[in-house]
Design an enzyme around this catalytic site. Structure first.
Site, PDB file in Angstrom:
ATOM      1  N   SER A  64       0.616  -1.394   0.281  1.00  0.00           N
ATOM      2  CA  SER A  64      -0.109  -0.088   0.143  1.00  0.00           C
ATOM      3  C   SER A  64       1.077   1.239   0.216  1.00  0.00           C
ATOM      4  O   SER A  64       1.841   1.226   0.400  1.00  0.00           O
ATOM      5  CB  SER A  64      -0.794   0.037   1.379  1.00  0.00           C
ATOM      6  OG  SER A  64      -1.590   1.062   1.190  1.00  0.00           O
ATOM      7  N   TYR A  93      -2.150  -0.509  10.216  1.00  0.00           N
ATOM      8  CA  TYR A  93      -1.670  -1.365   8.698  1.00  0.00           C
ATOM      9  C   TYR A  93      -0.616  -0.580   7.936  1.00  0.00           C
ATOM     10  O   TYR A  93       0.015  -1.594   6.932  1.00  0.00           O
ATOM     11  CB  TYR A  93      -3.221   0.170   7.755  1.00  0.00           C
ATOM     12  CG  TYR A  93      -3.254  -0.811   6.437  1.00  0.00           C
ATOM     13  CD1 TYR A  93      -3.733  -1.564   6.309  1.00  0.00           C
ATOM     14  CD2 TYR A  93      -3.367   0.632   5.591  1.00  0.00           C
ATOM     15  CE1 TYR A  93      -3.840  -2.337   4.763  1.00  0.00           C
ATOM     16  CE2 TYR A  93      -3.506  -0.169   3.877  1.00  0.00           C
ATOM     17  CZ  TYR A  93      -3.475  -1.459   3.970  1.00  0.00           C
ATOM     18  OH  TYR A  93      -3.945  -1.030   2.216  1.00  0.00           O
ATOM     19  N   ALA A 140       2.305  -0.327   8.913  1.00  0.00           N
ATOM     20  CA  ALA A 140       3.785  -1.316   9.552  1.00  0.00           C
ATOM     21  C   ALA A 140       3.055  -2.376   8.902  1.00  0.00           C
ATOM     22  O   ALA A 140       4.398  -3.243   8.802  1.00  0.00           O
ATOM     23  CB  ALA A 140       3.682  -1.253  11.300  1.00  0.00           C
TER      24      ALA A 140
END
Length: 249
Positions: free
Chosen positions: A138, A153, A155
């Site tokens: 992402s 998220y 991490a």
């Protein structure tokens, strides 16, 4: 000629479903894995006849152990593995510690641990040489989130990038490539539930040189390319799909 095979985790919706549809159009035999059997069945119908679907929580090794014999019996050698399964939970600096730990564990398990465990389980069955692994990371792995709440998220998805690079080094001698994709904001998914507020979407669009939000097809095309012979000499890379939102950074 043997029909190529692809296994896609999180293949029942969003990016995973779009990727499955695109690869089926290119002649792949597709198997999708996700938690919800009902959503898997609906997705398999949309992808097309011959699509295989398997219900499993890939963050749980016992469920992977139960899945693998059925998956491999159906497919045999696998050409492409796409690790797409994942979700987010709100964890910010203001989240109470006990709640933050609970949410952290869920997000790390659902995004990073599941990618690690499923890849490890699939490795003995990937084509050698010529196998492909594509991990979905992402933009949050690179720059966090514009709004509070993405600590876990970000991490987890950064961990996916680190895992990708390490796998690329270890699997290169076997002729397997490993790459990651970092999507920006993809509008046509239910990743954020009912979606982001219009003001947030407008701000994202204004900060994107191509002046639009992403579509699931944008990511599906990138995954298809990384799985193709055209990308045979590309491994250990992170491919941003964000319309130029991080140009120059």
């Amino acid at each position: 000629m043997t029909q190529p095979t692809v296994v896609i985790s999180g293949g029942s919706s969003g990016i995973g479903l779009a990727t499955a549809q695109r690869m089926a159009m290119q002649g792949y035999r597709v198997a999708i894995v996700a938690r919800s059997l009902q959503r898997l069945q609906a997705a398999a119908q949309r992808i097309g006849s011959g699509t295989l679907h398997f219900s499993a929580d890939l963050s749980q090794r016992a469920e992977i152990d139960a899945l693998m014999p059925r998956l491999i019996q159906a497919l045999g050698t696998v050409d492409v593995l796409i690790n797409n399964a994942g979700f987010t939970r709100v964890i910010s600096v203001d989240t109470p510690l006990a709640q933050a730990e609970q949410q952290w564990n869920a997000v790390i398990d659902g995004n990073l641990k599941s990618t690690f465990l499923f890849t490890q389980a699939m490795l003995p069955h990937l084509r050698k040489p010529g196998g492909r692994i594509v991990n979905i990371s992402s933009i949050a792995a690179q720059c966090g989130s514009g709004n509070p709440g993405a600590l876990g998220y970000s991490a987890a998805k950064a961990g996916v990038v680190g895992l990708t690079v390490s796998l690329a080094r270890e699997l290169g001698p076997q002729g397997i490539t490993v790459n990651a994709i970092a999507p920006g904001y993809i509008a046509d998914t239910r990743f954020f539930g009912d979606g982001l507020p219009a003001s947030v979407i407008d701000a994202i669009t204004a900060d994107t040189p191509l002046a639009r939000t992403g579509r699931v097809e944008d990511v599906a095309e990138a995954a298809l390319w990384l799985a193709s012979p055209a990308a045979a000499f590309i491994t250990g890379t992170l491919l941003p799909i964000n319309g130029g939102a991080r140009v120059g950074s």
